[in-house]
Design an enzyme around this catalytic site. Structure first.
Site, PDB file in Angstrom:
ATOM      1  N   ARG A   1     -13.567 -56.145  13.164  1.00 47.03           N
ATOM      2  CA  ARG A   1     -12.389 -55.474  13.727  1.00 47.03           C
ATOM      3  C   ARG A   1     -11.125 -55.863  12.968  1.00 47.03           C
ATOM      4  O   ARG A   1     -10.157 -55.116  12.921  1.00 47.03           O
ATOM      5  CB  ARG A   1     -12.293 -55.784  15.225  1.00 47.03           C
ATOM      6  CG  ARG A   1     -12.177 -57.232  15.539  1.00 47.03           C
ATOM      7  CD  ARG A   1     -12.525 -57.554  16.990  1.00 47.03           C
ATOM      8  NE  ARG A   1     -13.959 -57.693  17.213  1.00 47.03           N
ATOM      9  CZ  ARG A   1     -14.506 -57.987  18.395  1.00 47.03           C
ATOM     10  NH1 ARG A   1     -13.735 -58.135  19.458  1.00 47.03           N
ATOM     11  NH2 ARG A   1     -15.799 -58.114  18.537  1.00 47.03           N
TER      12      ARG A   1
ATOM     13  N   LYS B   1     -22.733 -68.414  12.362  1.00 48.94           N
ATOM     14  CA  LYS B   1     -23.812 -67.861  13.190  1.00 48.94           C
ATOM     15  C   LYS B   1     -25.017 -68.800  13.164  1.00 48.94           C
ATOM     16  O   LYS B   1     -25.282 -69.428  12.136  1.00 48.94           O
ATOM     17  CB  LYS B   1     -24.274 -66.511  12.614  1.00 48.94           C
ATOM     18  CG  LYS B   1     -23.348 -65.349  12.889  1.00 48.94           C
ATOM     19  CD  LYS B   1     -23.952 -64.068  12.327  1.00 48.94           C
ATOM     20  CE  LYS B   1     -23.030 -62.875  12.472  1.00 48.94           C
ATOM     21  NZ  LYS B   1     -22.808 -62.453  13.850  1.00 48.94           N
TER      22      LYS B   1
HETATM   23  N1  BES Z   1     -21.669 -58.139  12.590  1.00 44.61           N
HETATM   24  C1  BES Z   1     -21.568 -58.679  13.884  1.00 44.61           C
HETATM   25  C2  BES Z   1     -22.122 -57.766  14.969  1.00 44.61           C
HETATM   26  C3  BES Z   1     -23.583 -57.502  14.990  1.00 44.61           C
HETATM   27  C4  BES Z   1     -24.508 -58.494  15.247  1.00 44.61           C
HETATM   28  C5  BES Z   1     -24.025 -56.201  14.840  1.00 44.61           C
HETATM   29  C6  BES Z   1     -25.837 -58.203  15.311  1.00 44.61           C
HETATM   30  C7  BES Z   1     -25.357 -55.894  14.901  1.00 44.61           C
HETATM   31  C8  BES Z   1     -26.271 -56.907  15.125  1.00 44.61           C
HETATM   32  C9  BES Z   1     -20.105 -58.957  14.244  1.00 44.61           C
HETATM   33  O1  BES Z   1     -19.264 -59.274  13.212  1.00 44.61           O
HETATM   34  C10 BES Z   1     -20.124 -60.104  15.201  1.00 44.61           C
HETATM   35  O2  BES Z   1     -20.518 -61.152  14.809  1.00 44.61           O
HETATM   36  N2  BES Z   1     -19.707 -59.835  16.439  1.00 44.61           N
HETATM   37  C11 BES Z   1     -19.720 -60.814  17.463  1.00 44.61           C
HETATM   38  C12 BES Z   1     -18.393 -60.749  18.159  1.00 44.61           C
HETATM   39  C13 BES Z   1     -18.123 -61.918  19.068  1.00 44.61           C
HETATM   40  C14 BES Z   1     -17.898 -63.166  18.255  1.00 44.61           C
HETATM   41  C15 BES Z   1     -16.908 -61.620  19.901  1.00 44.61           C
HETATM   42  C16 BES Z   1     -20.853 -60.458  18.425  1.00 44.61           C
HETATM   43  O3  BES Z   1     -21.045 -59.290  18.706  1.00 44.61           O
HETATM   44  O4  BES Z   1     -21.520 -61.377  18.886  1.00 44.61           O
HETATM   45 ZN    ZN Z   2     -19.244 -61.360  12.757  1.00 43.53          ZN
END
Ligand code: BES
Ligand code: ZN
Ligand code: ZN
Length: 469
Positions: A323, A249
């Site tokens: 997931r 990230k």
């Molecule tokens: N933990 C994150 C989702 C998240 C981010 C929740 C910010 C609340 C606030 C999750 O694991 C993630 O990184 N999801 C990605 C998925 C994408 C790579 C398909 C997202 O939502 O950007």
């Molecule tokens: Zn993630």
């Protein structure tokens, strides 16, 4: 627990200052029936029925508190009154607050919100009691009321504490300790499948996501209640820190990722509520707890994993890890065909784009469950919002070489495609609800400091109460 305990039982001997609750719309008629001295005081303080006003005795001490509320539709009815009143003992004057207390939940909600407003997360402050004076204490009118209020306050404070705790102090083994403690308190049973045992017991995706961390991944299992009662299974995403993995990230997106175990915190808070209020169910809680870390043995984009269910999944993005850990836990949850499975997860950034950060989204393929859950949420002033399991979007998860991708390469409808991925692991007949929650207050609101927060657990508890009590 970080909340300062500011409720007292009715047998508390100290003299209490009465609080009169008045709904805005009845203020002018109430005002007319007050003494000349009180009228003069209220007017000279420019008080018009909003917020609070202290009324004095002849000797200058406080005789009572007038507290105006817009209606009885707000759960956080006490607002930040507890942070504004001088130290001392207070009690709601039921006889002078009849209209405001005409709905049964108002008194309870006042106590709960009073307690929640006093919450502070102080374990990392050198000065653990940042207030100059002790917080005021609200004396409850009955022990039952106080017990019920405390069960909500403790559950919500538990969620906040777990989410607020830095990742360095809340790794998978620390969640295990929290679960063991909860099990001990409520005579439940806990069990932990750790590290390579996840492979021998066929939880391959939990292992794959968590194997790069020095803190071993695990599946935590808690059971409680009568074996023969209806089975309620809660599943919570326990990603103790989400760096994104090899699909790392960027700085700003990683900043708050200690909260990525928010789903686990939610199911533990909800479990606490269920057990402390003795809901007649057989409860099972499953928490896949991992750190999504970067290391030489981290899982990679393009890898194919075989899940517990046998479905093969090609990794499109290692940051869609929630997931992956949930799918093996959901397969296990589904294997005993419970009456309902409810999962909570900080699953997607897309959900907060759709609904904002303060409204939790939920998914379910069962219309009755959705309607009753929405109704329950509204009845306890804890709104939750249904999002669609729109089947045509399943195509976005098509993989060229495996049964499915873990995430859709286009980000559109990201909360929906994440939910559709999870749906692959639950049989059609099973009542299954998936909550995508923020678990965090981005702004200060009455009774809610910035930081970890519980969303939708009162709505869910009310739904379960209506269905199983
Ligand atoms: N933990 C994150 C989702 C998240 C981010 C929740 C910010 C609340 C606030 C999750 O694991 C993630 O990184 N999801 C990605 C998925 C994408 C790579 C398909 C997202 O939502 O950007
Ligand atoms: Zn993630
Ligand atoms: Zn995550």
């Amino acid at each position: 627990m970080s909340s300062f305990f500011t409720l007292a039982s009715p047998d508390s001997k100290k003299v209490s200052i009465p609080i009169t609750l008045i709904i805005f719309s009845e203020y002018s008629s109430w005002f007319k029936s007050q003494t000349t001295q009180e009228k003069n005081w209220l007017e000279s303080n420019n008080y018009t029925g909003k917020g609070f006003c202290l009324l004095p005795n002849q000797d200058g001490s406080i005789s009572r508190v007038i507290y105006g509320i817009p209606d009885n539709e707000d759960f956080f009815i006490a607002g930040d009154l507890a942070l504004q009143l001088p130290s001392g003992n207070y009690i709601i004057d039921e006889s002078s607050s009849k209209k405001a207390l005409s709905t049964p939940l108002t008194h309870l909600n006042f106590l709960i919100s009073w307690g929640l407003s006093c919450y502070q997360f102080a374990p990392y402050k050198t000065n653990k009691t940042p207030n100059d004076n002790p917080l005021p204490i609200l004396v409850a009118s009955s022990q039952n009321l106080i017990d019920e209020a405390v069960s909500y306050i403790d559950s919500i404070a538990l969620v906040r504490d777990l989410v607020n705790t830095p990742a360095s102090d809340l790794m998978p083994q620390d969640i295990s300790k929290q679960v063991d403690q909860l099990a001990k308190e409520f005579d439940a049973h806990s069990q932990h499948i750790i590290g390579d045992d996840l492979l021998t017991q066929n939880y391959p995706t939990i292992h794959a996501v968590g194997r790069a961390s020095v803190h071993e991944p695990r599946l935590i299992n808690l059971t409680w209640g009568n074996e023969k009662a209806p089975k309620v299974t809660l599943v919570g995403k326990g990603v103790c820190f989400d760096s994104g993995g090899l699909d790392l990230k960027p700085t700003s997106a990683m900043r708050l990722m200690k909260k990525d175990m928010g789903g686990a915190a939610h199911v533990l808070g909800l479990a606490r509520l269920i057990m402390s209020q003795n809901l007649p169910v057989r409860l099972r809680v499953l928490i896949p707890a991992v750190e999504n870390a970067v290391s030489a043995n981290a899982f990679r984009p393009g890898d194919v994993l075989t899940t517990r269910k046998g479905i093969t999944v090609e990794i499109d993005n290692t940051d869609a890890e929630g997931r992956l850990v949930l799918c093996d836990a959901l397969t296990e949850a589904d294997s005993e065909s419970p009456d309902i499975i409810i999962d909570f997860a900080t699953l997607t950034g897309a959900c907060r784009v759709a609904l904002g950060t303060e409204l939790p989204g939920f998914f379910t393929q069962h219309i009755d469950v959705a309607n009753n859950l929405s109704k329950s949420g509204n009845s306890v002033h804890d709104p939750v919002w249904q999002l669609p399991l729109h089947a045509p979007y399943q195509d976005m998860l098509k993989s060229d070489i495996a049964d499915t991708l873990n995430s859709a390469p286009t980000g559109f409808g990201g909360a929906i495609t994440a939910a559709l991925y999870l749906q692959l692991f639950v049989s059609k007949e099973t009542h299954w609800v998936h909550f995508d929650v923020m678990a965090w207050n981005n702004r200060k609101l009455p009774c809610r400091p910035i930081g970890g927060e519980a969303f939708g657990i009162r709505a869910t508890f009310e739904y379960l109460n209506q269905r199983f009590r």
